[in-house]
Design a protein around this motif. Structure first.
Motif, mmCIF file in Angstrom:
data_model
loop_
_atom_site.group_PDB
_atom_site.id
_atom_site.type_symbol
_atom_site.label_atom_id
_atom_site.label_comp_id
_atom_site.label_asym_id
_atom_site.label_seq_id
_atom_site.Cartn_x
_atom_site.Cartn_y
_atom_site.Cartn_z
ATOM 1 N N LEU A 55 42.522 34.203 51.036
ATOM 2 C CA LEU A 55 41.714 35.403 51.273
ATOM 3 C C LEU A 55 41.427 36.138 49.970
ATOM 4 O O LEU A 55 40.313 36.605 49.725
ATOM 5 C CB LEU A 55 42.439 36.335 52.252
ATOM 6 N N PHE A 56 42.451 36.239 49.129
ATOM 7 C CA PHE A 56 42.326 36.987 47.879
ATOM 8 C C PHE A 56 41.361 36.298 46.913
ATOM 9 O O PHE A 56 40.474 36.934 46.334
ATOM 10 C CB PHE A 56 43.710 37.123 47.247
ATOM 11 N N THR A 57 41.544 35.005 46.721
ATOM 12 C CA THR A 57 40.685 34.289 45.766
ATOM 13 C C THR A 57 39.250 34.222 46.259
ATOM 14 O O THR A 57 38.307 34.286 45.457
ATOM 15 C CB THR A 57 41.227 32.881 45.505
ATOM 16 N N ASP A 58 39.057 34.100 47.568
ATOM 17 C CA ASP A 58 37.694 34.108 48.101
ATOM 18 C C ASP A 58 37.043 35.472 47.898
ATOM 19 O O ASP A 58 35.862 35.565 47.529
ATOM 20 C CB ASP A 58 37.703 33.759 49.592
ATOM 21 N N ARG A 59 37.813 36.516 48.141
ATOM 22 C CA ARG A 59 37.254 37.865 48.011
ATOM 23 C C ARG A 59 36.802 38.143 46.589
ATOM 24 O O ARG A 59 35.737 38.734 46.364
ATOM 25 C CB ARG A 59 38.295 38.906 48.442
ATOM 26 N N TYR A 60 37.600 37.705 45.613
ATOM 27 C CA TYR A 60 37.301 38.046 44.222
ATOM 28 C C TYR A 60 36.702 36.885 43.420
ATOM 29 O O TYR A 60 36.482 37.020 42.211
ATOM 30 C CB TYR A 60 38.570 38.557 43.535
ATOM 31 N N GLY A 61 36.431 35.782 44.064
ATOM 32 C CA GLY A 61 35.789 34.677 43.377
ATOM 33 C C GLY A 61 36.636 34.048 42.287
ATOM 34 O O GLY A 61 36.113 33.623 41.251
ATOM 35 N N ILE A 62 37.934 33.978 42.504
ATOM 36 C CA ILE A 62 38.846 33.377 41.527
ATOM 37 C C ILE A 62 38.883 31.871 41.781
ATOM 38 O O ILE A 62 39.199 31.432 42.897
ATOM 39 C CB ILE A 62 40.247 33.994 41.632
ATOM 40 N N PRO A 63 38.576 31.046 40.802
ATOM 41 C CA PRO A 63 38.312 29.630 41.069
ATOM 42 C C PRO A 63 39.522 28.757 41.368
ATOM 43 O O PRO A 63 39.397 27.762 42.072
ATOM 44 C CB PRO A 63 37.615 29.156 39.795
ATOM 45 N N GLN A 64 40.715 29.079 40.845
ATOM 46 C CA GLN A 64 41.850 28.182 41.013
ATOM 47 C C GLN A 64 42.996 28.876 41.740
ATOM 48 O O GLN A 64 43.332 30.022 41.441
ATOM 49 C CB GLN A 64 42.325 27.672 39.648
#
Length: 372
Positions: A55-64
């Motif tokens: 959820l976090f990486t999708d929300r902020y567009g963090i790739p890895q």
């Protein structure tokens, strides 16, 4: 868990940054970093909870995405890691980052003891090379605090005489029912360590070195190992004296600092962060025009949020310099926390010189026993 990076190569002059822990505090770090795209690029996030991580990486567009810090450090090789994890994890995670060659920004409290803090400082790299560790004490970096410090250091305000430093916050029992909270072995202390530390750090940044403390700490209302309130009387090397309250029992919440200098009273009222309008200055009779002019000419326009400190950290690291607030600098604040606990447990005044290697309160904030 790891997902390969599908993004284009990063610009070489930007720092490659990873975030460890994806709880509530992490969003402040990420949003600060993403507001400075010319200086930093978020390349990875780490969390043991795969759902929260996704959820976090999708929300902020963090790739890895990674479920393991060591693997991330090995495969991604970030320049900087922001540690947004519970306090009991900070020491080991900071050391892992430094060993890998990455500098670390760690949330408060940075460690559970003075011993851990000094070990972290000793693990930093050489001057001018790094890597380094910085503690998040963002209240130092708002323009109001920087203005007061500049005026105090210039002598414009005269000597500091009397101060008050209050953290009156409210946390209900459910807050401390979270397994790692309110415990010596995982949080290192109660509101003295985990809440009021921000205000006390700001007080020390404005007043300098402390010399002795006499304190009381107790559990008034919450079911927990640690204290839920502490009160301290602090003496400073410059002759100033201060009264400090750290509470999580206060329905009307407020963070308050007042310093009476010879030529003016300076006050800050806020809760979890301040802007310029939260500061008030009251000149002493005969100094109205001089103090007002100096105050209005000072730095302005910067709030005390994470972005204020992150900007300084990124600037320092890009210049190959130690970032603020260094482990050595944070030790002064951590020693005050240890001093409050040591004084309260022993029912006596404690000097800063007593909190040295090999002593009970150097190794553990609670001295190895059950103090209350």
């Amino acid at each position: 868990m790891h997902e390969p990076d599908q993004t284009a190569p990063e610009a070489p002059d930007r720092l490659r940054v990873a975030v460890v822990g994806t709880g509530n505090i992490a969003r402040f770090h990420v949003e600060a970093l993403q507001s400075m795209p010319e200086s930093a690029s978020l390349v990875a996030a780490v969390d043991v909870d795969p759902d929260n991580l996704a959820l976090f990486t999708d929300r902020y567009g963090i790739p890895q995405r990674y479920g393991d810090l060591d693997r991330m450090l090995c495969e991604v090789r970030p320049d900087l890691v922001h540690l947004c994890t519970p306090p009991g994890m900070h020491h080991g995670q900071v050391l892992a980052c430094l060993r890998s060659g990455a500098s670390a920004v760690v949330e408060k409290p940075p460690a559970l003891s003075l011993a851990e803090m000094e070990e972290m400082a000793a693990a930093e790299g050489p001057i001018g090379q790094g890597p380094w560790v910085a503690t998040v004490f963002q209240h130092r970096f708002g323009s109001g605090a920087r203005r007061v410090r500049a005026l105090a250091e210039s002598g414009e305000l005269g000597r500091p005489l009397v101060a008050v430093c209050h953290t009156h916050w409210f946390r209900d029992q459910a807050y401390f029912d979270v397994p790692w909270r309110g415990r010596w072995d995982t949080e290192g202390g109660g509101p003295t360590m985990g809440h009021g530390i921000h205000q006390m750090d700001l007080l020390l940044a404005l007043l300098g070195d402390w010399t002795e403390v006499s304190a009381t700490a107790r559990r008034q209302a919450r079911v927990m190992e640690t204290e839920d309130v502490s009160i301290g009387h602090i003496c400073f090397a410059n002759g100033a004296v201060a009264a400090v309250v750290n509470s999580v029992l206060s329905p009307r919440e407020e963070s308050y600092i007042r310093i009476d200098f010879e030529r003016a009273t300076v006050e800050l009222r806020h809760l979890y962060g301040y802007g310029d309008d939260d500061w008030t200055i009251t000149p002493a009779p005969g100094f109205e025009e001089r103090v007002k002019a100096a105050w209005e000419a000072g730095e302005s326009g910067v709030n005390s949020g994470h972005a204020a400190q992150v900007a300084h950290v990124l600037s320092a690291l890009r210049a190959k310099e130690a970032p603020p607030v260094s482990a050595t600098d944070a030790l002064r604040t951590m020693r005050l926390v240890a001093g409050i606990y040591a004084s309260a447990a022993q029912h006596r005044t404690v000097t800063v010189g007593e909190l040295r290697r090999g002593t009970r309160y150097y190794e553990r904030m609670h001295g190895g026993g059950s103090p209350w």
